[in-house]
Design a protein around this motif. Structure first.
Motif, PDB file in Angstrom:
ATOM      1  N   ILE A 118       0.574  -1.398  -0.142  1.00  0.00           N
ATOM      2  CA  ILE A 118       0.025   0.155   0.004  1.00  0.00           C
ATOM      3  C   ILE A 118       1.056   1.086  -0.187  1.00  0.00           C
ATOM      4  O   ILE A 118       0.770   2.112  -0.984  1.00  0.00           O
ATOM      5  CB  ILE A 118      -0.967  -0.051   1.028  1.00  0.00           C
ATOM      6  CG1 ILE A 118      -2.076  -1.241   1.117  1.00  0.00           C
ATOM      7  CG2 ILE A 118      -1.680   1.313   1.134  1.00  0.00           C
ATOM      8  CD1 ILE A 118      -2.818  -1.062  -0.364  1.00  0.00           C
ATOM      9  N   SER A 119       2.031   1.359   0.822  1.00  0.00           N
ATOM     10  CA  SER A 119       2.698   2.539   0.882  1.00  0.00           C
ATOM     11  C   SER A 119       3.288   2.998  -0.310  1.00  0.00           C
ATOM     12  O   SER A 119       3.594   3.869  -0.767  1.00  0.00           O
ATOM     13  CB  SER A 119       3.771   2.250   1.952  1.00  0.00           C
ATOM     14  OG  SER A 119       4.705   3.362   1.982  1.00  0.00           O
ATOM     15  N   THR A 120       3.914   1.779  -1.067  1.00  0.00           N
ATOM     16  CA  THR A 120       4.906   1.580  -2.089  1.00  0.00           C
ATOM     17  C   THR A 120       4.021   2.190  -3.182  1.00  0.00           C
ATOM     18  O   THR A 120       4.130   3.048  -3.938  1.00  0.00           O
ATOM     19  CB  THR A 120       5.468   0.409  -2.586  1.00  0.00           C
ATOM     20  OG1 THR A 120       6.261   0.122  -1.281  1.00  0.00           O
ATOM     21  CG2 THR A 120       6.407   0.610  -3.760  1.00  0.00           C
ATOM     22  N   SER A 121       2.682   1.869  -3.379  1.00  0.00           N
ATOM     23  CA  SER A 121       1.917   1.724  -4.502  1.00  0.00           C
ATOM     24  C   SER A 121       1.156   3.431  -4.212  1.00  0.00           C
ATOM     25  O   SER A 121       1.010   4.157  -5.444  1.00  0.00           O
ATOM     26  CB  SER A 121       0.664   0.995  -4.522  1.00  0.00           C
ATOM     27  OG  SER A 121       1.185  -0.205  -4.863  1.00  0.00           O
ATOM     28  N   VAL A 122       0.804   3.976  -3.064  1.00  0.00           N
ATOM     29  CA  VAL A 122       0.371   5.156  -2.843  1.00  0.00           C
ATOM     30  C   VAL A 122       1.599   6.275  -3.296  1.00  0.00           C
ATOM     31  O   VAL A 122       1.081   7.236  -4.028  1.00  0.00           O
ATOM     32  CB  VAL A 122      -0.166   5.547  -1.424  1.00  0.00           C
ATOM     33  CG1 VAL A 122      -0.254   6.704  -0.903  1.00  0.00           C
ATOM     34  CG2 VAL A 122      -1.399   4.602  -1.323  1.00  0.00           C
ATOM     35  N   ARG A 123       2.758   5.866  -2.822  1.00  0.00           N
ATOM     36  CA  ARG A 123       3.770   6.919  -3.123  1.00  0.00           C
ATOM     37  C   ARG A 123       4.095   6.983  -4.578  1.00  0.00           C
ATOM     38  O   ARG A 123       3.994   8.067  -4.902  1.00  0.00           O
ATOM     39  CB  ARG A 123       4.973   6.565  -2.395  1.00  0.00           C
ATOM     40  CG  ARG A 123       5.058   6.648  -0.698  1.00  0.00           C
ATOM     41  CD  ARG A 123       6.259   5.957  -0.167  1.00  0.00           C
ATOM     42  NE  ARG A 123       6.157   6.188   1.198  1.00  0.00           N
ATOM     43  CZ  ARG A 123       6.643   6.798   2.002  1.00  0.00           C
ATOM     44  NH1 ARG A 123       7.575   7.667   1.504  1.00  0.00           N
ATOM     45  NH2 ARG A 123       6.572   6.815   3.127  1.00  0.00           N
ATOM     46  N   MET A 124       4.047   5.748  -5.260  1.00  0.00           N
ATOM     47  CA  MET A 124       4.407   6.024  -6.753  1.00  0.00           C
ATOM     48  C   MET A 124       3.091   6.637  -7.409  1.00  0.00           C
ATOM     49  O   MET A 124       3.459   7.418  -8.359  1.00  0.00           O
ATOM     50  CB  MET A 124       4.414   4.478  -7.212  1.00  0.00           C
ATOM     51  CG  MET A 124       5.838   3.848  -6.834  1.00  0.00           C
ATOM     52  SD  MET A 124       6.067   2.571  -7.815  1.00  0.00           S
ATOM     53  CE  MET A 124       6.566   3.249  -9.652  1.00  0.00           C
ATOM     54  N   ALA A 125       1.975   6.248  -7.141  1.00  0.00           N
ATOM     55  CA  ALA A 125       0.640   6.784  -7.552  1.00  0.00           C
ATOM     56  C   ALA A 125       0.564   8.412  -7.418  1.00  0.00           C
ATOM     57  O   ALA A 125       0.332   9.192  -8.544  1.00  0.00           O
ATOM     58  CB  ALA A 125      -0.649   6.347  -7.107  1.00  0.00           C
ATOM     59  N   ALA A 126       0.918   8.822  -6.377  1.00  0.00           N
ATOM     60  CA  ALA A 126       1.099  10.326  -5.930  1.00  0.00           C
ATOM     61  C   ALA A 126       2.285  10.921  -6.981  1.00  0.00           C
ATOM     62  O   ALA A 126       1.969  12.064  -7.518  1.00  0.00           O
ATOM     63  CB  ALA A 126       1.385  10.460  -4.543  1.00  0.00           C
ATOM     64  N   ASN A 127       3.473  10.198  -7.137  1.00  0.00           N
ATOM     65  CA  ASN A 127       4.315  10.655  -7.691  1.00  0.00           C
ATOM     66  C   ASN A 127       4.079  10.762  -9.169  1.00  0.00           C
ATOM     67  O   ASN A 127       4.640  11.419 -10.208  1.00  0.00           O
ATOM     68  CB  ASN A 127       5.784   9.889  -7.516  1.00  0.00           C
ATOM     69  CG  ASN A 127       6.396  10.321  -6.115  1.00  0.00           C
ATOM     70  OD1 ASN A 127       6.199  11.098  -5.508  1.00  0.00           O
ATOM     71  ND2 ASN A 127       7.041   9.175  -5.395  1.00  0.00           N
ATOM     72  N   MET A 128       3.350   9.777  -9.693  1.00  0.00           N
ATOM     73  CA  MET A 128       2.821   9.961 -11.212  1.00  0.00           C
ATOM     74  C   MET A 128       1.866  11.089 -11.462  1.00  0.00           C
ATOM     75  O   MET A 128       1.574  11.123 -12.566  1.00  0.00           O
ATOM     76  CB  MET A 128       2.270   8.394 -11.484  1.00  0.00           C
ATOM     77  CG  MET A 128       3.338   7.374 -11.599  1.00  0.00           C
ATOM     78  SD  MET A 128       2.578   5.657 -11.608  1.00  0.00           S
ATOM     79  CE  MET A 128       3.605   4.766 -11.860  1.00  0.00           C
ATOM     80  N   GLY A 129       1.363  11.731 -10.361  1.00  0.00           N
ATOM     81  CA  GLY A 129       0.512  12.797 -10.569  1.00  0.00           C
ATOM     82  C   GLY A 129      -1.036  12.249 -10.384  1.00  0.00           C
ATOM     83  O   GLY A 129      -1.947  13.337 -10.554  1.00  0.00           O
ATOM     84  N   PHE A 130      -1.291  11.174  -9.842  1.00  0.00           N
ATOM     85  CA  PHE A 130      -2.661  11.055  -9.402  1.00  0.00           C
ATOM     86  C   PHE A 130      -2.823  11.450  -7.983  1.00  0.00           C
ATOM     87  O   PHE A 130      -2.020  11.680  -7.200  1.00  0.00           O
ATOM     88  CB  PHE A 130      -2.656   9.525  -9.332  1.00  0.00           C
ATOM     89  CG  PHE A 130      -2.651   8.661 -10.613  1.00  0.00           C
ATOM     90  CD1 PHE A 130      -3.725   8.514 -11.282  1.00  0.00           C
ATOM     91  CD2 PHE A 130      -1.456   7.887 -10.930  1.00  0.00           C
ATOM     92  CE1 PHE A 130      -3.773   7.960 -12.646  1.00  0.00           C
ATOM     93  CE2 PHE A 130      -1.514   7.260 -12.374  1.00  0.00           C
ATOM     94  CZ  PHE A 130      -2.491   7.240 -12.826  1.00  0.00           C
ATOM     95  N   ALA A 131      -4.208  11.939  -8.094  1.00  0.00           N
ATOM     96  CA  ALA A 131      -4.548  12.383  -6.660  1.00  0.00           C
ATOM     97  C   ALA A 131      -4.991  10.962  -5.758  1.00  0.00           C
ATOM     98  O   ALA A 131      -5.822  10.299  -6.412  1.00  0.00           O
ATOM     99  CB  ALA A 131      -5.874  13.375  -6.618  1.00  0.00           C
ATOM    100  N   VAL A 132      -4.569  10.851  -4.621  1.00  0.00           N
ATOM    101  CA  VAL A 132      -4.953   9.703  -3.988  1.00  0.00           C
ATOM    102  C   VAL A 132      -5.430   9.793  -2.588  1.00  0.00           C
ATOM    103  O   VAL A 132      -5.131  10.727  -1.901  1.00  0.00           O
ATOM    104  CB  VAL A 132      -3.642   8.772  -3.527  1.00  0.00           C
ATOM    105  CG1 VAL A 132      -3.750   7.355  -3.044  1.00  0.00           C
ATOM    106  CG2 VAL A 132      -2.585   8.774  -5.069  1.00  0.00           C
ATOM    107  N   VAL A 133      -6.526   8.897  -2.251  1.00  0.00           N
ATOM    108  CA  VAL A 133      -7.179   8.659  -1.241  1.00  0.00           C
ATOM    109  C   VAL A 133      -6.988   7.522  -0.646  1.00  0.00           C
ATOM    110  O   VAL A 133      -7.197   6.480  -1.308  1.00  0.00           O
ATOM    111  CB  VAL A 133      -8.999   9.005  -1.109  1.00  0.00           C
ATOM    112  CG1 VAL A 133      -9.528   8.708   0.002  1.00  0.00           C
ATOM    113  CG2 VAL A 133      -8.968  10.376  -1.688  1.00  0.00           C
TER     114      VAL A 133
END
Length: 182
Positions: A118-133
């Motif tokens: 979860i942490s790895t995927s959330v961090r990558m998603a945010a770094n890719m420009g996705f807004a994450v909840v």
């Protein structure tokens, strides 16, 4: 557009002895199901990710029963399933390409475990420009042994990881707050 990404909600993560001596938030899978049902009701996109461990001793190895997706969040027709063998839902999969092709800019993420995939995927998603909840009570942690042999409890790991992700990488909400916001 918003999509739900369910990560590693697999039977093998019920096998406590392989991962530690304790796991917090026993209701994580049930909360994942509540979020999933809300997305299905609204006919919003849903993506499943599962971990195919390369370790033959792991409960998540493809040869083991634990590799199966938990019955509470079984995919239905039209919901893609991505198999990964690292901590990120985006490495070795075409998840990002499918999200971008659909014009998805916001991700709601749930699953196991907060200190790993979860942490790895959330961090990558945010770094890719996705807004994450990230739905806080739709994830969980196991206890960990530190570099000096000290055991850190599952709740400490869980709360520390949520604090690390909060604001910089994701908006953190609990299930009830998120569902009321829909």
């Amino acid at each position: 557009m918003t999509a739900l990404v369910l990560i590693d909600i697999q039977l093998g993560l019920q096998e406590m002895a392989f991962y530690g001596t304790e796991r917090n938030n026993p209701m994580a899978e049930e909360n994942c199901q509540k979020i999933l049902l809300a997305f299905r009701e609204k006919q919003w996109p849903v993506f499943h990710v599962k971990h195919d461990s390369t370790n033959p001793d792991s409960p998540l190895h493809p040869s083991k029963k634990g590799n199966a997706i938990h019955p509470l969040v079984q995919p239905i027709e039209g919901e893609p399933i991505f198999a990964k063998n690292v901590n990120s839902a985006f490495i070795g999969t075409d998840l990002e390409a499918q999200l971008r092709a659909m014009g998805i800019s916001e991700l709601v993420m749930v699953g196991l475990t907060v200190e790993h995939c979860i942490s790895t995927s959330v961090r990558m998603a945010a770094n890719m420009g996705f807004a994450v909840v990230l739905i806080s009570d739709a994830t969980a942690a196991f206890d960990k042994v530190g570099v000096n042999g000290q055991v850190y409890g599952a709740d400490l790991i869980y709360h520390t990881e949520l604090a690390n992700l909060k604001d910089e990488f994701a908006q953190i909400m609990d299930t009830d707050t998120f569902l009321k916001s829909l």
